[in-house]
Design a protein around this motif. Structure first.
Motif, PDB file in Angstrom:
ATOM      1  N   ARG A 374       0.874  -1.198   0.193  1.00 43.84           N
ATOM      2  CA  ARG A 374      -0.005  -0.031   0.174  1.00 43.84           C
ATOM      3  C   ARG A 374       0.837   1.246   0.081  1.00 43.84           C
ATOM      4  O   ARG A 374       0.644   2.263  -0.741  1.00 43.84           O
ATOM      5  CB  ARG A 374      -1.085  -0.012   1.156  1.00 43.84           C
ATOM      6  CG  ARG A 374      -2.171   0.900   1.014  1.00 43.84           C
ATOM      7  CD  ARG A 374      -2.801   1.171   2.343  1.00 43.84           C
ATOM      8  NE  ARG A 374      -3.258  -0.209   3.012  1.00 43.84           N
ATOM      9  CZ  ARG A 374      -4.424  -0.777   2.470  1.00 43.84           C
ATOM     10  NH1 ARG A 374      -5.145  -0.268   1.639  1.00 43.84           N
ATOM     11  NH2 ARG A 374      -4.787  -1.666   3.055  1.00 43.84           N
ATOM     12  N   ASN A 375       1.821   1.298   0.648  1.00 44.66           N
ATOM     13  CA  ASN A 375       2.728   2.523   0.989  1.00 44.66           C
ATOM     14  C   ASN A 375       3.471   2.593  -0.615  1.00 44.66           C
ATOM     15  O   ASN A 375       3.575   3.979  -0.846  1.00 44.66           O
ATOM     16  CB  ASN A 375       3.942   2.180   1.777  1.00 44.66           C
ATOM     17  CG  ASN A 375       3.353   2.406   3.198  1.00 44.66           C
ATOM     18  OD1 ASN A 375       2.257   2.781   3.520  1.00 44.66           O
ATOM     19  ND2 ASN A 375       4.230   1.899   4.345  1.00 44.66           N
ATOM     20  N   ARG A 376       4.036   1.692  -1.103  1.00 41.61           N
ATOM     21  CA  ARG A 376       4.541   1.673  -2.479  1.00 41.61           C
ATOM     22  C   ARG A 376       3.478   2.172  -3.350  1.00 41.61           C
ATOM     23  O   ARG A 376       3.928   3.075  -4.337  1.00 41.61           O
ATOM     24  CB  ARG A 376       4.931   0.327  -2.899  1.00 41.61           C
ATOM     25  CG  ARG A 376       5.957   0.368  -3.732  1.00 41.61           C
ATOM     26  CD  ARG A 376       6.329  -1.007  -4.504  1.00 41.61           C
ATOM     27  NE  ARG A 376       6.732  -2.010  -3.517  1.00 41.61           N
ATOM     28  CZ  ARG A 376       6.458  -3.636  -3.617  1.00 41.61           C
ATOM     29  NH1 ARG A 376       6.060  -3.752  -4.860  1.00 41.61           N
ATOM     30  NH2 ARG A 376       7.018  -4.321  -2.866  1.00 41.61           N
ATOM     31  N   MET A 377       2.226   1.938  -3.233  1.00 45.40           N
ATOM     32  CA  MET A 377       1.194   2.337  -4.205  1.00 45.40           C
ATOM     33  C   MET A 377       0.992   3.864  -3.889  1.00 45.40           C
ATOM     34  O   MET A 377       0.867   4.510  -4.835  1.00 45.40           O
ATOM     35  CB  MET A 377      -0.068   1.495  -4.062  1.00 45.40           C
ATOM     36  CG  MET A 377      -0.144   0.213  -4.558  1.00 45.40           C
ATOM     37  SD  MET A 377      -1.536  -0.712  -3.687  1.00 45.40           S
ATOM     38  CE  MET A 377      -2.896  -0.095  -4.298  1.00 45.40           C
ATOM     39  N   GLU A 378       1.087   4.272  -2.613  1.00 43.77           N
ATOM     40  CA  GLU A 378       0.713   5.721  -2.287  1.00 43.77           C
ATOM     41  C   GLU A 378       1.893   6.620  -2.965  1.00 43.77           C
ATOM     42  O   GLU A 378       1.467   7.608  -3.574  1.00 43.77           O
ATOM     43  CB  GLU A 378       0.813   5.713  -0.899  1.00 43.77           C
ATOM     44  CG  GLU A 378      -0.569   5.154  -0.207  1.00 43.77           C
ATOM     45  CD  GLU A 378      -1.649   5.816  -0.638  1.00 43.77           C
ATOM     46  OE1 GLU A 378      -1.718   7.006  -0.878  1.00 43.77           O
ATOM     47  OE2 GLU A 378      -2.731   5.147  -0.662  1.00 43.77           O
ATOM     48  N   LYS A 379       3.042   5.834  -2.825  1.00 45.47           N
ATOM     49  CA  LYS A 379       4.340   6.780  -3.522  1.00 45.47           C
ATOM     50  C   LYS A 379       4.190   6.840  -4.965  1.00 45.47           C
ATOM     51  O   LYS A 379       4.402   7.994  -5.536  1.00 45.47           O
ATOM     52  CB  LYS A 379       5.738   6.242  -3.055  1.00 45.47           C
ATOM     53  CG  LYS A 379       6.161   6.506  -1.817  1.00 45.47           C
ATOM     54  CD  LYS A 379       7.721   6.126  -1.537  1.00 45.47           C
ATOM     55  CE  LYS A 379       8.058   6.328  -0.136  1.00 45.47           C
ATOM     56  NZ  LYS A 379       8.457   4.986   0.330  1.00 45.47           N
ATOM     57  N   LYS A 381       1.406   6.934  -6.598  1.00 53.81           N
ATOM     58  CA  LYS A 381       0.354   7.617  -6.846  1.00 53.81           C
ATOM     59  C   LYS A 381       0.900   9.226  -6.943  1.00 53.81           C
ATOM     60  O   LYS A 381       0.359  10.063  -7.748  1.00 53.81           O
ATOM     61  CB  LYS A 381      -0.839   7.253  -5.835  1.00 53.81           C
ATOM     62  CG  LYS A 381      -2.140   7.402  -6.497  1.00 53.81           C
ATOM     63  CD  LYS A 381      -3.193   7.090  -5.333  1.00 53.81           C
ATOM     64  CE  LYS A 381      -4.201   5.880  -6.039  1.00 53.81           C
ATOM     65  NZ  LYS A 381      -5.145   5.482  -4.751  1.00 53.81           N
ATOM     66  N   GLN A 382       1.628   9.432  -5.650  1.00 54.18           N
ATOM     67  CA  GLN A 382       1.919  10.749  -5.557  1.00 54.18           C
ATOM     68  C   GLN A 382       3.000  11.247  -6.799  1.00 54.18           C
ATOM     69  O   GLN A 382       2.865  12.379  -7.311  1.00 54.18           O
ATOM     70  CB  GLN A 382       3.013  10.982  -4.250  1.00 54.18           C
ATOM     71  CG  GLN A 382       1.976  11.296  -2.931  1.00 54.18           C
ATOM     72  CD  GLN A 382       2.866  10.834  -1.751  1.00 54.18           C
ATOM     73  OE1 GLN A 382       4.020  10.874  -1.825  1.00 54.18           O
ATOM     74  NE2 GLN A 382       2.286  10.664  -0.746  1.00 54.18           N
ATOM     75  N   ILE A 383       3.875  10.138  -7.390  1.00 49.22           N
ATOM     76  CA  ILE A 383       4.978  10.700  -8.422  1.00 49.22           C
ATOM     77  C   ILE A 383       4.149  10.464  -9.650  1.00 49.22           C
ATOM     78  O   ILE A 383       4.234  11.796 -10.351  1.00 49.22           O
ATOM     79  CB  ILE A 383       5.922   9.685  -8.502  1.00 49.22           C
ATOM     80  CG1 ILE A 383       6.709   9.571  -7.028  1.00 49.22           C
ATOM     81  CG2 ILE A 383       6.879   9.866  -9.374  1.00 49.22           C
ATOM     82  CD1 ILE A 383       7.716   8.506  -6.734  1.00 49.22           C
ATOM     83  N   PHE A 384       3.447   9.557 -10.057  1.00 49.30           N
ATOM     84  CA  PHE A 384       2.511   9.394 -11.364  1.00 49.30           C
ATOM     85  C   PHE A 384       1.127   9.850 -11.298  1.00 49.30           C
ATOM     86  O   PHE A 384       0.545   9.766 -12.563  1.00 49.30           O
ATOM     87  CB  PHE A 384       2.939   8.065 -11.815  1.00 49.30           C
ATOM     88  CG  PHE A 384       4.288   7.592 -11.900  1.00 49.30           C
ATOM     89  CD1 PHE A 384       5.415   8.162 -13.006  1.00 49.30           C
ATOM     90  CD2 PHE A 384       4.872   6.598 -11.128  1.00 49.30           C
ATOM     91  CE1 PHE A 384       6.617   7.967 -12.879  1.00 49.30           C
ATOM     92  CE2 PHE A 384       6.355   6.207 -11.053  1.00 49.30           C
ATOM     93  CZ  PHE A 384       7.138   6.968 -12.097  1.00 49.30           C
ATOM     94  N   GLY A 385       0.598   9.754 -10.132  1.00 52.74           N
ATOM     95  CA  GLY A 385      -0.670  10.103 -10.271  1.00 52.74           C
ATOM     96  C   GLY A 385      -1.670   8.755 -10.722  1.00 52.74           C
ATOM     97  O   GLY A 385      -2.711   8.626 -11.010  1.00 52.74           O
TER      98      GLY A 385
END
Ligand SMILES: Nc1ncnc2c1ncn2[C@@H]1O[C@H](COP(=O)(O)OP(=O)(O)OP(=O)(O)O)[C@@H](O)[C@H]1O
Length: 388
Positions: A374-379, A381-385
Motif C-alpha cells: 500500500r505504501n508503495r502504491m501511495e508513493k 500515486k504521488q509521483i505518477f498520479g
C-alpha cells in the motif's frame, strides 16, 4: 665430402666444433620449418574462410519434437532444417536468430542477439502454458473473450454455419496490472494458439521508422502460425487521436496505425488470426480503431472486487506454505489493489516470513506485506498520479 678410389669415404671425422655447428644448424632449420608450416596452416585457413560461402540468417519459428526446427529465412520461405549437434537446443526459442549452413539445411549456430527490430519487437509464445485457471475473478470477461475470440479460432465452422461474423479484434481496457495481458495469454493457452505480443509504445520510442514493417511482419507471422492471437499492448501509443501531424514522429506513428488498420481490414475474421489490444487510456483512442471490422468489441478489465481479490490471492499463494492465514481477511483489507499488486502482497509476505526465520507464512506476514505494498502504491500515486 670426398670419395677415395676404392669408393670409401675418406673424410676425416668432423671435430667437435664442426659437429656442434651442424647440430645448431639442424635445430635452426627444424624450427624454421615448423614456423613456416604454422604460417602455411594459418594462410590456408584464412583462404578457406575467404572462399567459404556465407551462412544464411534465419529466425526460429518452432523446434519440432523430432529434433528438427522450422525457421523463416529472411528472404525465402519457411524451412524445416536439422540442428547441428554443437547447437544448444535451449537457446533455440521461437524468435531466436540463427545461422544456417550455406545449403540452408542445418542450423549451425545461434547468433548473439542481433538487433533486428523484427526479432526484438515481438514476443512469440507457442501455446502458452497458462490457462483460465490462472486468472482470478473476471468470469464475465473470460466468457466474453472466449466466445468472440477463442471459439472462432477453434470452431470457425460454427460461425460459418450460423452466418455470424465474429469480431476480428477485441479491445481490453482497464487500470494497469489488472490482468489484460494475462487474460489474452491464458486464452491462447486455452485454445492452443500462438501468442504474439507487441508493445505499441516501442514502435514510437525504440523501433522508430520500423513500425509499419513490424506490423506487416507480425500479421504475416500470425497467419503462418495460425491459430494465433496478436496482442498489442499499450495500443494508445499508436492509436491515439492526433490533433496535428506536425512532427515526423507524429507521421511515423500515423503510418504505423494506418498499417495496422490496413492489416485488420485485409483479413477474414475466420482466418485463424485474432487481434487483442489493451490500453489503460481508452479515452485517448482514435474512433477509427473502434469501427466495425476492427476492434468492435470492447471489454473492460476492472480492478477486482473482494471475491476476485480472494481468487487472485489463492492463485498466487497456491505454492506457498501458509499457517493460519485468513485470505478472506486479506481480500477485505486490499480494496483498490490490482491483480499485480495482490501478487506483490503474496511475494512480500513470503519475504517477511524468510526474514522472520520461519519456514511458513503467517497472517502477520501478510498484514505487513499489505502495508508495504500500500505504501508503495501511495508513493507511486504521488509521483505518477497512478498506481503500480
Ligand atoms: N486477475 C488476475 N488473476 C491472477 N493474477 C493476476 C490477475 N491480474 C493480474 N495478475 C498478476 O499480475 C501480473 C501482471 O498483470 P498483467 O500484465 O496481465 O496486467 P495488465 O493489465 O496487462 O497490465 P498493464 O496494463 O500494466 O500492461 C500477471 O502476470 C499476474 O501475475
Amino acid at each position: 665430402m670426398s670419395l677415395s678410389e676404392s669408393g670409401k669415404n675418406t673424410r676425416e671425422k668432423p671435430d667437435d666444433d664442426e659437429l656442434s655447428l651442424l647440430r645448431e644448424k639442424v635445430r635452426y632449420l627444424t624450427q624454421l620449418n615448423m614456423n613456416l608450416e604454422k604460417d602455411l596452416e594459418f594462410y590456408k585457413q584464412e583462404l578457406n574462410k575467404l572462399l567459404e560461402p556465407p551462412y544464411i540468417e534465419a529466425m526460429v519459428l518452432e523446434v519440432l519434437s523430432d529434433g528438427r526446427a522450422v525457421v523463416k529465412s529472411s528472404t525465402g520461405p519457411n524451412l524445416v532444417v536439422r540442428i547441428a549437434s554443437n547447437v544448444d537446443i535451449d537457446k533455440l526459442r521461437p524468435g531466436a536468430s540463427v545461422a544456417l549452413n550455406n545449403k540452408g539445411s542445418t542450423i549451425v549456430e545461434v547468433l548473439p542477439s542481433i538487433h533486428d527490430p523484427l526479432v526484438e519487437a515481438m514476443e512469440i509464445e507457442e501455446r502458452p502454458s497458462i490457462t483460465f485457471k490462472d486468472v482470478g475473478g473476471l468470469e464475465e470477461q473470460i466468457r466474453e473473450i472466449y466466445e468472440v475470440v477463442g471459439l472462432p479460432l477453434i470452431k470457425p465452422q460454427l460461425f460459418d454455419e450460423i452466418g455470424v461474423e465474429p469480431p476480428k479484434g477485441v479491445l481490453l481496457y482497464g487500470p494497469p496490472g489488472t490482468g489484460k495481458t494475462l487474460v489474452a495469454r491464458a486464452l491462447a493457452g486455452e485454445v492452443k494458439a500462438t501468442f504474439i505480443r507487441v508493445v505499441a509504445s516501442q514502435f514510437v520510442n525504440k523501433f522508430i521508422g520500423e513500425g509499419a514493417r513490424i506490423v506487416r511482419e507480425v500479421f504475416r507471422l500470425a497467419k503462418e502460425k495460425k491459430p494465433s492471437i496478436i496482442f498489442i499492448d499499450e495500443i494508445d501509443a499508436i492509436g491515439s487521436r492526433r490533433v496535428d501531424m506536425g512532427t515526423s514522429g507524429d507521421r511515423e506513428v500515423q503510418r504505423t496505425m494506418l498499417q495496422l488498420l490496413a492489416e485488420m481490414d485485409g483479413f477474414d475474421p475466420l482466418e485463424g488470426v485474432k487481434v487483442v489490444a489493451a490500453t489503460n487510456r481508452i479515452d485517448l483512442l482514435d474512433p477509427a480503431l473502434l469501427r466495425p471490422g476492427r476492434f468492435d468489441r470492447i471489454i473492460e478489465i476492472p480492478l477486482p472486487d473482494k471475491k476476485g481479490r480472494l481468487e487472485i490471492l489463492k492463485i498466487h499463494t497456491r505454492n506457498m506454505k501458509l499457517k493460519d492465514v485468513d485470505l478472506e481477511e486479506i481480500a477485505s483489507m486490499t480494496e483498490g489493489f490490482s491483480g499485480a499488486e495482490l501478487k506483490a502482497v503474496a511475494t512480500e509476505a513470503g519475504f517477511f516470513a524468510i526474514r522472520d526465520g520461519k519456514n511458513y507464512v503467517s497472517q502477520e506476514h501478510f498484514i505487513k506485506a499489505v502495508d508495504k505494498v500500500r505504501n508503495r502504491m501511495e508513493k507511486r500515486k504521488q509521483i505518477f498520479g497512478t498506481h503500480i
